[in-house]
Design a protein around this motif. Structure first.
Motif, PDB file in Angstrom:
ATOM      1  N   PHE A 150       4.692   6.924   2.144  1.00  0.00           N
ATOM      2  CA  PHE A 150       5.078   5.742   2.926  1.00  0.00           C
ATOM      3  C   PHE A 150       4.642   4.505   2.124  1.00  0.00           C
ATOM      4  O   PHE A 150       3.559   4.508   1.528  1.00  0.00           O
ATOM      5  CB  PHE A 150       4.372   5.706   4.282  1.00  0.00           C
ATOM      6  N   ILE A 151       5.475   3.495   2.115  1.00  0.00           N
ATOM      7  CA  ILE A 151       5.097   2.225   1.496  1.00  0.00           C
ATOM      8  C   ILE A 151       5.120   1.132   2.551  1.00  0.00           C
ATOM      9  O   ILE A 151       6.077   1.032   3.330  1.00  0.00           O
ATOM     10  CB  ILE A 151       6.024   1.870   0.315  1.00  0.00           C
ATOM     11  N   LYS A 152       4.062   0.342   2.572  1.00  0.00           N
ATOM     12  CA  LYS A 152       3.982  -0.790   3.494  1.00  0.00           C
ATOM     13  C   LYS A 152       3.845  -2.077   2.670  1.00  0.00           C
ATOM     14  O   LYS A 152       2.822  -2.300   2.008  1.00  0.00           O
ATOM     15  CB  LYS A 152       2.775  -0.624   4.411  1.00  0.00           C
ATOM     16  N   PRO A 153       4.877  -2.929   2.652  1.00  0.00           N
ATOM     17  CA  PRO A 153       4.726  -4.236   2.011  1.00  0.00           C
ATOM     18  C   PRO A 153       3.807  -5.105   2.875  1.00  0.00           C
ATOM     19  O   PRO A 153       4.146  -5.423   4.013  1.00  0.00           O
ATOM     20  CB  PRO A 153       6.156  -4.793   1.986  1.00  0.00           C
ATOM     21  N   ILE A 196       7.231   2.315   5.512  1.00  0.00           N
ATOM     22  CA  ILE A 196       8.570   2.875   5.281  1.00  0.00           C
ATOM     23  C   ILE A 196       8.460   4.246   4.614  1.00  0.00           C
ATOM     24  O   ILE A 196       7.902   4.382   3.511  1.00  0.00           O
ATOM     25  CB  ILE A 196       9.394   1.928   4.380  1.00  0.00           C
ATOM     26  N   HIS A 197       8.982   5.268   5.297  1.00  0.00           N
ATOM     27  CA  HIS A 197       8.965   6.627   4.733  1.00  0.00           C
ATOM     28  C   HIS A 197       9.890   6.698   3.526  1.00  0.00           C
ATOM     29  O   HIS A 197      11.028   6.228   3.576  1.00  0.00           O
ATOM     30  CB  HIS A 197       9.402   7.641   5.798  1.00  0.00           C
ATOM     31  N   GLN A 198       9.389   7.295   2.430  1.00  0.00           N
ATOM     32  CA  GLN A 198      10.144   7.323   1.180  1.00  0.00           C
ATOM     33  C   GLN A 198      11.062   8.547   1.037  1.00  0.00           C
ATOM     34  O   GLN A 198      11.647   8.767  -0.019  1.00  0.00           O
ATOM     35  CB  GLN A 198       9.176   7.268  -0.015  1.00  0.00           C
ATOM     36  N   GLY A 199      11.171   9.331   2.108  1.00  0.00           N
ATOM     37  CA  GLY A 199      12.104  10.459   2.089  1.00  0.00           C
ATOM     38  C   GLY A 199      11.448  11.762   1.661  1.00  0.00           C
ATOM     39  O   GLY A 199      10.259  11.820   1.337  1.00  0.00           O
ATOM     40  N   VAL A 201       0.848  -1.187   0.000  1.00  0.00           N
ATOM     41  CA  VAL A 201       0.000   0.000   0.000  1.00  0.00           C
ATOM     42  C   VAL A 201       0.886   1.240   0.000  1.00  0.00           C
ATOM     43  O   VAL A 201       1.919   1.292   0.676  1.00  0.00           O
ATOM     44  CB  VAL A 201      -0.965   0.013   1.210  1.00  0.00           C
ATOM     45  N   LEU A 202       0.485   2.236  -0.785  1.00  0.00           N
ATOM     46  CA  LEU A 202       1.161   3.545  -0.821  1.00  0.00           C
ATOM     47  C   LEU A 202       0.295   4.535  -0.056  1.00  0.00           C
ATOM     48  O   LEU A 202      -0.882   4.719  -0.366  1.00  0.00           O
ATOM     49  CB  LEU A 202       1.335   4.021  -2.270  1.00  0.00           C
ATOM     50  N   VAL A 203       0.880   5.146   0.971  1.00  0.00           N
ATOM     51  CA  VAL A 203       0.186   6.098   1.837  1.00  0.00           C
ATOM     52  C   VAL A 203       0.842   7.461   1.694  1.00  0.00           C
ATOM     53  O   VAL A 203       2.065   7.576   1.814  1.00  0.00           O
ATOM     54  CB  VAL A 203       0.251   5.631   3.318  1.00  0.00           C
TER      55      VAL A 203
END
Length: 417
Positions: A396-399, A140-143, A104-106
């Motif tokens: 943020f990406i959550k696998p 995970i924050h993508q920066g 999911v992309l948040v």
């Protein structure tokens, strides 16, 4: 509290009452639910059954039999309530596992900083506890990205605060040149109207000119039709134009007035040949007559070569209870002297005031504040209206299924190479 799916009415009421992005709207849900059937409404309710968090999610095919999900500037919630944050995102993971979701992309509509137009920070917001809480849950924050991306929403926005400000105050707070350009559009007879959905090609022709000017290809015609269908009367195309016949008529009337005034002053000068004041006024009027005559001749030439109506600039606008958004736009560089883009913005700022909306969102900039920025001219244009810069937290990406997510990343890299 408990995590649950929401009805359309529950979602609509919550997003109307709480600050939210236009993509988090019942209109967006209604259209996609009917035409694409790829949307979910989820949220959290307190023990009394009151909604305290809401999110529209969309899904898309991923690795043939699986899906990925996207939160569209959501969820809508109080991000300072870390207990709620932890509960929502932990529950979201459980919900998505049941949906055959790989990841999911948040991208929360959450401020990281307020800045001056030159990038200088006015106020920073400490989001570290939020980021750490999500990290514990595997998000995970993508920066902190700079620039435009086809893969995610822009992280930097240019926004004009309208709250408790009159139209006069808003004009006075603009850059002198911007204010002058707006005034000149009235003198040149620039008008604004709404295009029907059938006239979308008229907008698109001007949009293509902007793409050619900036050397990019962004959207096709159908996208702009779909935006109008998706958001109904909350999305529309506006066009700034000049009716040259009407403009020429006004110039001729002005010419008559100027000549009449000049004749009066010449008669006055004959009575007082040594009057410096009268001579000065005559010289000024002669300059105005010359300037007006030049405009009359230019307008006649334009009518012969271009026809009676010039389409100057056009833009896609959208609004909700919280903001008016200035999205995609285009203009004909041949007619820059008519300042169509300035008139469009001013008309829509006035529209926002009439609707009692407190934010006018000029939307994306790169976040590169150097003179070499690819959008340097765009930034300067928005800065002229006294807009400030808002930096958002980013993606943020959550696998959800880590092994499948790694396989997906591998296949995407292979496909690109």
């Amino acid at each position: 509290m408990f995590f649950t799916t929401l009805t359309e009415d529950e979602f609509a009421q919550f997003t109307q009452e709480n600050f939210s992005h236009y993509t988090q709207s019942a209109r967006h849900y209604q259209y996609r639910n009917v035409h694409q059937q790829d949307v979910h409404l989820v949220g959290v309710k307190d023990d009394d059954g009151k909604v305290i968090a809401a999110c529209l999610l969309s899904e898309a095919r991923c690795l043939r039999f699986f899906k990925y999900f996207y939160t569209h500037r959501g969820p809508v919630m109080d991000y300072s309530n870390l207990r709620l944050v932890k509960y929502f995102f932990a529950s979201l993971t459980r919900y998505l596992k049941k949906q055959r979701c790989i990841y999911v992309l948040v991208d929360p509509y959450l401020l990281a900083s307020l800045r001056e137009t030159d990038g200088e920070i006015i106020e920073s917001y400490d989001n570290q506890r939020f980021i750490k809480e999500l990290a514990k849950l595997g998000y995970i924050h993508q920066g902190y990205s700079i620039g435009y991306s086809q893969m995610s929403q822009i992280r930097w926005l240019s926004v004009l605060d309208l709250k408790d400000k009159s139209e006069t105050q808003l004009l006075n707070e603009m850059d002198y040149q911007t204010r002058r350009n707006i005034k000149k559009t009235y003198e040149m007879g620039v008008q604004v109207r709404t295009l029907s959905i059938d006239e979308t090609p008229t907008f698109f022709e001007l949009f293509r000119m902007a793409e050619e000017k900036h050397g990019f290809k962004f959207r096709e015609l159908d996208y702009f039709k779909q935006m109008q269908k998706t958001y109904g009367n909350r999305a529309f195309l506006k066009i700034a134009y000049v009716d040259l016949y009407t403009y020429l008529k006004a110039l001729n009337e002005k010419h008559t007035e100027l000549v009449l005034e000049l004749n009066k002053l010449n008669a006055k000068l004959q009575e007082s040949p040594n009057s410096k004041k009268t001579k000065s006024k005559i010289n000024q009027l002669k300059q105005q007559v010359d300037s007006n005559t030049r405009k009359i001749n230019e307008t006649k030439e334009l009518m012969q070569s271009e026809g009676d109506v010039l389409n100057l600039a056009s833009a896609l606008y959208l609004y909700n209870e919280h903001e008016v958004y200035y999205l995609s736009s285009g203009s004909n560089p041949k007619y820059n002297r008519f300042m169509g883009a300035y008139r469009l913005q001013w008309e829509m700022i006035k529209f926002a005031k009439k609707k009692n909306i407190d934010r006018y969102n000029f939307y994306g900039i790169t976040g590169d504040f150097t003179d070499d920025a690819e959008d340097f001219g765009v930034q300067k244009f928005k800065e002229g209206f006294n807009a400030h810069v808002e930096e958002y937290i980013g993606d943020f990406i959550k696998p959800i299924h880590p092994l499948l997510y790694k396989l997906y990343q591998f296949t995407e890299k292979s496909r690109k190479h």
